[in-house]
Design a protein around this motif. Structure first.
Motif, short mmCIF file in Angstrom:
data_model
loop_
_atom_site.label_atom_id
_atom_site.label_comp_id
_atom_site.label_asym_id
_atom_site.label_seq_id
_atom_site.Cartn_x
_atom_site.Cartn_y
_atom_site.Cartn_z
N THR A 25 26.45 43.85 40.79
CA THR A 25 27.26 43.57 41.97
C THR A 25 27.52 42.08 42.13
OG1 THR A 25 26.37 45.54 43.06
CG2 THR A 25 27.39 43.88 44.48
N ARG A 26 26.47 41.27 41.97
CA ARG A 26 26.63 39.82 42.12
C ARG A 26 27.47 39.24 40.98
NH1 ARG A 26 21.09 40.17 43.29
NH2 ARG A 26 20.57 39.05 41.38
N ALA A 27 27.26 39.72 39.76
CA ALA A 27 28.06 39.24 38.63
C ALA A 27 29.53 39.59 38.84
CB ALA A 27 27.55 39.85 37.32
N ASN A 28 29.80 40.80 39.28
CA ASN A 28 31.17 41.23 39.53
C ASN A 28 31.82 40.36 40.61
OD1 ASN A 28 33.28 43.14 38.82
ND2 ASN A 28 33.04 43.89 40.90
N ALA A 29 31.06 40.06 41.66
CA ALA A 29 31.61 39.23 42.74
C ALA A 29 31.95 37.83 42.25
CB ALA A 29 30.59 39.15 43.89
N LEU A 30 31.16 37.32 41.33
CA LEU A 30 31.42 35.98 40.79
C LEU A 30 32.64 35.96 39.87
CD1 LEU A 30 30.58 32.97 40.25
CD2 LEU A 30 29.34 33.87 38.27
N ILE A 31 32.70 36.93 38.96
CA ILE A 31 33.73 36.83 37.91
C ILE A 31 35.08 37.42 38.30
CG2 ILE A 31 31.96 36.73 36.12
CD1 ILE A 31 32.85 39.59 35.29
N THR A 32 35.12 38.31 39.29
CA THR A 32 36.41 38.91 39.66
C THR A 32 37.45 37.86 40.03
OG1 THR A 32 35.44 41.04 40.23
CG2 THR A 32 37.59 40.53 41.19
N PRO A 33 37.13 36.92 40.94
CA PRO A 33 38.15 35.90 41.26
C PRO A 33 38.55 35.06 40.04
CG PRO A 33 36.38 35.84 42.87
CD PRO A 33 35.94 36.76 41.77
N MET A 34 37.60 34.81 39.15
CA MET A 34 37.91 34.04 37.95
C MET A 34 38.90 34.80 37.08
SD MET A 34 34.02 32.80 37.03
CE MET A 34 34.46 31.90 35.54
N LEU A 35 38.64 36.08 36.90
CA LEU A 35 39.50 36.88 36.04
C LEU A 35 40.83 37.22 36.70
CD1 LEU A 35 36.76 39.08 34.39
CD2 LEU A 35 38.13 37.28 33.32
N GLN A 36 40.86 37.26 38.02
CA GLN A 36 42.12 37.51 38.70
C GLN A 36 43.08 36.33 38.60
OE1 GLN A 36 40.70 39.06 42.51
NE2 GLN A 36 41.56 41.04 41.92
N GLU A 37 42.57 35.17 38.23
CA GLU A 37 43.47 34.05 37.93
C GLU A 37 44.24 34.33 36.65
OE1 GLU A 37 41.59 30.22 37.96
OE2 GLU A 37 40.61 30.60 39.88
N LEU A 38 43.63 35.06 35.73
CA LEU A 38 44.28 35.41 34.46
C LEU A 38 45.07 36.71 34.57
CD1 LEU A 38 41.23 34.72 32.12
CD2 LEU A 38 43.19 33.22 32.53
N ALA A 39 44.50 37.66 35.31
CA ALA A 39 45.12 38.98 35.47
C ALA A 39 45.04 39.34 36.94
CB ALA A 39 44.39 40.00 34.60
N PRO A 40 46.07 39.02 37.70
CA PRO A 40 46.02 39.22 39.16
C PRO A 40 45.81 40.67 39.58
CG PRO A 40 47.87 37.83 38.55
CD PRO A 40 47.31 38.39 37.27
#
Length: 96
Positions: A25-40
């Motif tokens: 859950t914490r890993a997903n919360a961290l990386i989702t915004p990062m990856l949404q910069e690449l794939a909105p």
């Protein structure tokens, strides 16, 4: 209608996270915004879910305990994204 589609698509990705842990859950919360910069939007969510699903326990722990985005986290994400099983996860989820 659009909201229903987004919710439905989000639910389709949930099997990837069926057995989540606090680290997941914490890993997903961290990386989702990062990856949404690449794939909105939804595509970034799917990508993040597949990365977490196919990361090793050590990788998940590192991501979960990170204070924020960093070069180290970026390297972990890149390594996991390059795994065939992660690519397969993304392709299978987006085809649903």
């Amino acid at each position: 209608m659009k909201l229903a589609l987004i919710v439905t698509l989000g639910l389709l990705a949930t099997p990837v996270l069926a057995q989540t842990t606090d680290d997941d859950t914490r890993a997903n919360a961290l990386i989702t915004p990062m990856l949404q910069e690449l794939a909105p939007g939804y595509h970034g969510q799917v990508l993040a879910a597949c990365v977490v699903a196919h990361a090793t326990s050590d990788e998940k722990t590192t991501m979960a305990n990170a204070a924020g985005p960093s070069t180290e986290i970026g390297a972990i994400i890149t390594a996991v994204i390059n795994r065939p099983e992660t690519v397969g996860c993304v392709e299978a989820t987006l085809k649903q």
